[in-house]
Design a protein around this motif. Structure first.
Motif, PDB file in Angstrom:
ATOM      1  N   TYR A  60       0.849  -1.195   0.000  1.00 17.00           N
ATOM      2  CA  TYR A  60       0.000   0.000   0.000  1.00 17.00           C
ATOM      3  C   TYR A  60       0.883   1.244   0.000  1.00 17.00           C
ATOM      4  O   TYR A  60       1.806   1.361   0.815  1.00 17.00           O
ATOM      5  CB  TYR A  60      -0.910   0.006   1.231  1.00 17.00           C
ATOM      6  CG  TYR A  60      -1.777   1.237   1.323  1.00 17.00           C
ATOM      7  CD1 TYR A  60      -2.821   1.443   0.427  1.00 17.00           C
ATOM      8  CD2 TYR A  60      -1.535   2.205   2.288  1.00 17.00           C
ATOM      9  CE1 TYR A  60      -3.616   2.578   0.503  1.00 17.00           C
ATOM     10  CE2 TYR A  60      -2.323   3.337   2.367  1.00 17.00           C
ATOM     11  CZ  TYR A  60      -3.362   3.511   1.475  1.00 17.00           C
ATOM     12  OH  TYR A  60      -4.128   4.638   1.549  1.00 17.00           O
ATOM     13  N   GLN A  61       0.614   2.127  -0.955  1.00 17.79           N
ATOM     14  CA  GLN A  61       1.380   3.370  -1.069  1.00 17.79           C
ATOM     15  C   GLN A  61       0.879   4.372  -0.027  1.00 17.79           C
ATOM     16  O   GLN A  61      -0.192   4.951  -0.157  1.00 17.79           O
ATOM     17  CB  GLN A  61       1.247   3.962  -2.473  1.00 17.79           C
ATOM     18  CG  GLN A  61       2.034   5.261  -2.669  1.00 17.79           C
ATOM     19  CD  GLN A  61       3.526   5.055  -2.518  1.00 17.79           C
ATOM     20  OE1 GLN A  61       4.135   4.335  -3.293  1.00 17.79           O
ATOM     21  NE2 GLN A  61       4.125   5.688  -1.525  1.00 17.79           N
ATOM     22  N   LEU A  62       1.672   4.554   0.998  1.00 17.47           N
ATOM     23  CA  LEU A  62       1.295   5.447   2.079  1.00 17.47           C
ATOM     24  C   LEU A  62       1.682   6.880   1.750  1.00 17.47           C
ATOM     25  O   LEU A  62       2.759   7.131   1.190  1.00 17.47           O
ATOM     26  CB  LEU A  62       1.987   5.010   3.370  1.00 17.47           C
ATOM     27  CG  LEU A  62       1.484   5.616   4.671  1.00 17.47           C
ATOM     28  CD1 LEU A  62       0.031   5.262   4.906  1.00 17.47           C
ATOM     29  CD2 LEU A  62       2.342   5.133   5.831  1.00 17.47           C
ATOM     30  N   THR A  63       0.828   7.817   2.052  1.00 13.71           N
ATOM     31  CA  THR A  63       1.106   9.238   1.823  1.00 13.71           C
ATOM     32  C   THR A  63       0.809  10.029   3.091  1.00 13.71           C
ATOM     33  O   THR A  63      -0.010   9.626   3.915  1.00 13.71           O
ATOM     34  CB  THR A  63       0.266   9.803   0.665  1.00 13.71           C
ATOM     35  OG1 THR A  63      -1.133   9.662   0.992  1.00 13.71           O
ATOM     36  CG2 THR A  63       0.573   9.090  -0.626  1.00 13.71           C
ATOM     37  N   ARG A  64       1.501  11.142   3.216  1.00 18.82           N
ATOM     38  CA  ARG A  64       1.235  12.091   4.292  1.00 18.82           C
ATOM     39  C   ARG A  64       0.773  13.393   3.653  1.00 18.82           C
ATOM     40  O   ARG A  64       1.437  13.920   2.763  1.00 18.82           O
ATOM     41  CB  ARG A  64       2.500  12.327   5.126  1.00 18.82           C
ATOM     42  CG  ARG A  64       2.887  11.116   5.964  1.00 18.82           C
ATOM     43  CD  ARG A  64       1.936  10.913   7.116  1.00 18.82           C
ATOM     44  NE  ARG A  64       2.295   9.751   7.920  1.00 18.82           N
ATOM     45  CZ  ARG A  64       1.646   8.622   7.918  1.00 18.82           C
ATOM     46  NH1 ARG A  64       0.600   8.466   7.149  1.00 18.82           N
ATOM     47  NH2 ARG A  64       2.016   7.625   8.689  1.00 18.82           N
ATOM     48  N   VAL A  65      -0.367  13.887   4.084  1.00 14.32           N
ATOM     49  CA  VAL A  65      -0.984  15.061   3.467  1.00 14.32           C
ATOM     50  C   VAL A  65      -0.950  16.219   4.455  1.00 14.32           C
ATOM     51  O   VAL A  65      -1.202  16.043   5.650  1.00 14.32           O
ATOM     52  CB  VAL A  65      -2.437  14.764   3.051  1.00 14.32           C
ATOM     53  CG1 VAL A  65      -3.086  15.995   2.433  1.00 14.32           C
ATOM     54  CG2 VAL A  65      -2.468  13.599   2.064  1.00 14.32           C
ATOM     55  N   ALA A  66      -0.617  17.415   3.931  1.00 13.40           N
ATOM     56  CA  ALA A  66      -0.591  18.616   4.767  1.00 13.40           C
ATOM     57  C   ALA A  66      -0.949  19.814   3.892  1.00 13.40           C
ATOM     58  O   ALA A  66      -0.762  19.795   2.672  1.00 13.40           O
ATOM     59  CB  ALA A  66       0.778  18.814   5.407  1.00 13.40           C
ATOM     60  N   VAL A 277       3.075  13.756   0.442  1.00 16.10           N
ATOM     61  CA  VAL A 277       4.398  13.137   0.408  1.00 16.10           C
ATOM     62  C   VAL A 277       4.233  11.632   0.290  1.00 16.10           C
ATOM     63  O   VAL A 277       3.576  10.998   1.125  1.00 16.10           O
ATOM     64  CB  VAL A 277       5.205  13.479   1.674  1.00 16.10           C
ATOM     65  CG1 VAL A 277       6.624  12.927   1.573  1.00 16.10           C
ATOM     66  CG2 VAL A 277       5.237  14.984   1.891  1.00 16.10           C
ATOM     67  N   GLU A 278       4.794  11.043  -0.761  1.00 10.61           N
ATOM     68  CA  GLU A 278       4.713   9.596  -0.956  1.00 10.61           C
ATOM     69  C   GLU A 278       5.813   8.914  -0.154  1.00 10.61           C
ATOM     70  O   GLU A 278       6.990   9.197  -0.334  1.00 10.61           O
ATOM     71  CB  GLU A 278       4.847   9.254  -2.440  1.00 10.61           C
ATOM     72  CG  GLU A 278       3.684   9.754  -3.285  1.00 10.61           C
ATOM     73  CD  GLU A 278       3.777   9.279  -4.720  1.00 10.61           C
ATOM     74  OE1 GLU A 278       4.802   8.643  -5.053  1.00 10.61           O
ATOM     75  OE2 GLU A 278       2.846   9.534  -5.493  1.00 10.61           O
ATOM     76  N   LEU A 279       5.408   8.005   0.729  1.00  4.74           N
ATOM     77  CA  LEU A 279       6.350   7.269   1.560  1.00  4.74           C
ATOM     78  C   LEU A 279       6.627   5.901   0.954  1.00  4.74           C
ATOM     79  O   LEU A 279       6.022   5.502  -0.044  1.00  4.74           O
ATOM     80  CB  LEU A 279       5.787   7.120   2.971  1.00  4.74           C
ATOM     81  CG  LEU A 279       5.362   8.419   3.653  1.00  4.74           C
ATOM     82  CD1 LEU A 279       4.832   8.129   5.042  1.00  4.74           C
ATOM     83  CD2 LEU A 279       6.501   9.410   3.710  1.00  4.74           C
ATOM     84  N   THR A 280       7.541   5.163   1.567  1.00  3.33           N
ATOM     85  CA  THR A 280       7.859   3.819   1.101  1.00  3.33           C
ATOM     86  C   THR A 280       6.638   2.907   1.262  1.00  3.33           C
ATOM     87  O   THR A 280       5.996   2.921   2.319  1.00  3.33           O
ATOM     88  CB  THR A 280       9.028   3.242   1.910  1.00  3.33           C
ATOM     89  OG1 THR A 280      10.150   4.129   1.813  1.00  3.33           O
ATOM     90  CG2 THR A 280       9.420   1.866   1.387  1.00  3.33           C
ATOM     91  N   PRO A 281       6.260   2.138   0.226  1.00  2.00           N
ATOM     92  CA  PRO A 281       5.088   1.246   0.342  1.00  2.00           C
ATOM     93  C   PRO A 281       5.237   0.282   1.523  1.00  2.00           C
ATOM     94  O   PRO A 281       6.329  -0.205   1.811  1.00  2.00           O
ATOM     95  CB  PRO A 281       5.076   0.505  -0.995  1.00  2.00           C
ATOM     96  CG  PRO A 281       5.796   1.408  -1.945  1.00  2.00           C
ATOM     97  CD  PRO A 281       6.859   2.075  -1.128  1.00  2.00           C
ATOM     98  N   VAL A 282       4.127   0.002   2.192  1.00  2.25           N
ATOM     99  CA  VAL A 282       4.119  -0.919   3.335  1.00  2.25           C
ATOM    100  C   VAL A 282       3.111  -2.022   3.071  1.00  2.25           C
ATOM    101  O   VAL A 282       2.194  -1.882   2.256  1.00  2.25           O
ATOM    102  CB  VAL A 282       3.763  -0.177   4.646  1.00  2.25           C
ATOM    103  CG1 VAL A 282       4.805   0.856   4.980  1.00  2.25           C
ATOM    104  CG2 VAL A 282       2.389   0.478   4.539  1.00  2.25           C
ATOM    105  N   GLN A 283       3.283  -3.157   3.760  1.00  2.00           N
ATOM    106  CA  GLN A 283       2.348  -4.274   3.660  1.00  2.00           C
ATOM    107  C   GLN A 283       1.155  -3.987   4.587  1.00  2.00           C
ATOM    108  O   GLN A 283       1.334  -3.762   5.784  1.00  2.00           O
ATOM    109  CB  GLN A 283       3.028  -5.579   4.051  1.00  2.00           C
ATOM    110  CG  GLN A 283       4.148  -5.995   3.114  1.00  2.00           C
ATOM    111  CD  GLN A 283       3.628  -6.325   1.727  1.00  2.00           C
ATOM    112  OE1 GLN A 283       2.630  -7.020   1.575  1.00  2.00           O
ATOM    113  NE2 GLN A 283       4.305  -5.832   0.706  1.00  2.00           N
TER     114      GLN A 283
END
Length: 358
Positions: A60-66, A277-283
């Motif tokens: 899952y492509q995790l993102t942080r939004v601000a 901001v696109e973070l490293t994909p996680v399971q």
């Protein structure tokens, strides 16, 4: 009469039946007194039955939004360093300038004359010092007098530099290449030292600033790709260029900067934008929020059944939640999640498993 009745076969049969019955009853009571009652068998304990379903983790492509703000890459207010009257405006609002280009002209106010005087005085002091050195070699001049003349020469050089700088400052120049965004003066205006003259901006690339909560800053790394969504729906691509080392005391959030290219010089600076901001994909597992529960320590998690048919409680972190469900991390890559009956069992219990109905 009685003798006839006693001799009757029916009477004899009744008497024998009563005697036999009394003998049988006395035998049962005797055995009950001599033998202990048979031990009753305890009912067999039944394992709790739970329904489960298998879940596979997926990237899952995790993102942080601000929320952020678009700013010019550079912005400077050109202020007057000398007093005088504006005699010419060499660059207008909207004009492109290169580093070193002259922006406007202030009145001379006698600065050229002061510069000429400083040059002449310097020439005189140089000549006097040269003559004094010749006399000093012949012992006709004291060392004290020679030192005085050297000091006067140094003062003359400083006065010349000051006069040259004062004259140069009557013609402010651009400190970097950019665009004149605002002009605050007109020809004929009298300005003092510190008066704002022009606003110069550089917008070939932009700087997006935002605040990231402290719990998310550990996942950020300079160089990560960032999507910047404008209010009109357009999306720009940028790069995370800076993360502050200390959080803001009031908000407990960290200041970040994102570099965005703007070769077309679009008028974006000063506007708002959403930074993703696109973070490293996680399971992550996609589960129903109803499956989440709290353990005795108040930790959020999900109950699963392991290979030994025992209940295990895994603490999880919620990554996102929407109409499709909640995406969580912290579970094994393949987990047998309890969908029914988790409230009636506890970690470590052995259970019977029934496949959940689709």
């Amino acid at each position: 009469m009685f003798k006839k009745l006693a001799a009757s076969p029916l009477f004899i049969a009744v008497i024998l039946a009563v005697v036999l019955l009394l003998w049988l009853l006395s035998g049962d009571k005797f055995r009950a007194r001599q033998a202990a009652p048979a031990e009753q068998q305890a009912p067999t304990a039944q394992l709790a039955l739970v329904e489960t379903r298998w879940s596979e983790a997926e990237p899952y492509q995790l993102t942080r939004v601000a929320q952020g703000q678009l700013l010019p890459w550079r912005s400077v207010s050109i202020k007057s360093q000398q007093a005088g009257t504006v005699t010419a405006i060499l660059k207008q609002q909207g004009d492109s300038v290169q580093q070193g280009d002259k922006l406007l002209q202030l009145s001379d106010e006698g600065r050229s004359a002061l510069l000429a005087q400083a040059k002449a005085n310097l020439s005189l002091k140089q000549s006097e010092l040269a003559s004094a050195r010749t006399l000093s070699q012949s012992k006709f001049l004291s060392d004290t007098e020679l030192s005085r003349l050297q000091s006067e020469l140094a003062r003359a050089e400083a006065e010349l530099e000051s006069a040259r700088l004062a004259l140069m400052q009557t013609t402010p120049v651009a400190p970097f290449h950019g665009v004149v965004d605002r002009r605050h003066i007109e020809v004929g205006d009298v300005v003092q030292t510190g008066t704002e003259l022009m606003q110069l901006v550089q917008i070939e690339q932009l700087k997006v600033t935002a605040q990231i909560p402290q719990q998310h800053v550990a996942a950020l790394t300079p160089g990560q790709q960032v999507n910047v969504q404008l209010l009109d729906g357009r999306t720009l691509s940028g790069e995370l260029s800076f993360i502050s080392y200390a959080a803001d005391i009031a908000t407990r959030s960290f200041y970040i900067e994102v570099t965005v290219a703007n070769p077309e010089r679009l008028r974006l600076a000063g506007g708002s934008a959403t930074v993703s901001v696109e973070l490293t994909p996680v399971q992550a597992h996609l589960v129903s929020p109803a499956l989440l529960s709290l353990d005795n320590h108040g930790k959020l998690g999900i109950a699963v059944v392991d290979e030994q048919q025992q209940v295990v409680f895994y603490p999880v972190d919620i990554l996102t939640a929407d109409n499709d469900g909640a995406r969580v991390s912290g579970l094994p890559a393949r987990a047998q999640i309890i969908t029914q009956g988790a409230g009636f069992v506890k970690p470590g219990d052995t259970v019977r498993v029934a496949e959940a109905k689709r």
